[in-house]
Design an enzyme around this catalytic site. Structure first.
Site, PDB file in Angstrom:
ATOM      1  N   ASP A  48       0.838  -1.197   0.000  1.00 50.95           N
ATOM      2  CA  ASP A  48       0.000   0.000   0.000  1.00 50.95           C
ATOM      3  C   ASP A  48       0.875   1.251   0.000  1.00 50.95           C
ATOM      4  O   ASP A  48       1.753   1.407   0.852  1.00 50.95           O
ATOM      5  CB  ASP A  48      -0.888   0.008   1.247  1.00 50.95           C
ATOM      6  CG  ASP A  48      -1.622   1.325   1.397  1.00 50.95           C
ATOM      7  OD1 ASP A  48      -2.495   1.601   0.548  1.00 50.95           O
ATOM      8  OD2 ASP A  48      -1.317   2.077   2.326  1.00 50.95           O
ATOM      9  N   TYR A  53       3.321   9.786  -0.052  1.00 55.87           N
ATOM     10  CA  TYR A  53       4.239   9.077   0.836  1.00 55.87           C
ATOM     11  C   TYR A  53       5.688   9.332   0.426  1.00 55.87           C
ATOM     12  O   TYR A  53       6.031   9.290  -0.751  1.00 55.87           O
ATOM     13  CB  TYR A  53       3.996   7.573   0.814  1.00 55.87           C
ATOM     14  CG  TYR A  53       2.708   7.101   1.441  1.00 55.87           C
ATOM     15  CD1 TYR A  53       1.824   7.967   2.056  1.00 55.87           C
ATOM     16  CD2 TYR A  53       2.373   5.766   1.411  1.00 55.87           C
ATOM     17  CE1 TYR A  53       0.645   7.511   2.632  1.00 55.87           C
ATOM     18  CE2 TYR A  53       1.205   5.295   1.973  1.00 55.87           C
ATOM     19  CZ  TYR A  53       0.349   6.170   2.580  1.00 55.87           C
ATOM     20  OH  TYR A  53      -0.817   5.716   3.134  1.00 55.87           O
TER      21      TYR A  53
END
Length: 98
Positions: A48, A53
């Protein structure tokens, strides 16, 4: 490792997934590689990530470098459209693409 199907898609994923939000921030390339290698060795197939990120896509970039040809062996769940800079531009917005 146990695996389950995702709806009627035909995809099967490990019941344990790997969250990749530390790649590119807390972990450098070699640290990320060590985590990814250990996850694959343990049978984890669900990874994921998100465009934000690691700071503006670093997690996705590092994952690509670490996975290489093994990309075909995992299911990559990603999210996009989050704020990518202090002006509030989102990656999927025209201002971010142009």
């Amino acid at each position: 490792m146990q695996y389950r199907g995702i709806g009627k898609s035909g995809l099967r994923v490990s019941v344990v997934g790997l969250g990749c939000n530390n790649f590119g921030m807390r972990l450098d390339l070699e640290g990320s590689r060590a985590v990814i290698d250990a996850a694959i060795e343990a049978g984890i197939t669900l990874f994921d990530t998100a465009d934000i990120y690691g700071g503006a896509g670093a997690s996705e970039t590092m994952m690509g470098q670490c996975l290489g040809a093994r990309r075909k062996d995992i299911v990559l769940a990603t999210k996009f459209g989050m704020q990518m800079d202090k002006e509030g531009v989102k990656r999927a917005a025209p201002a971010a693409i142009s």
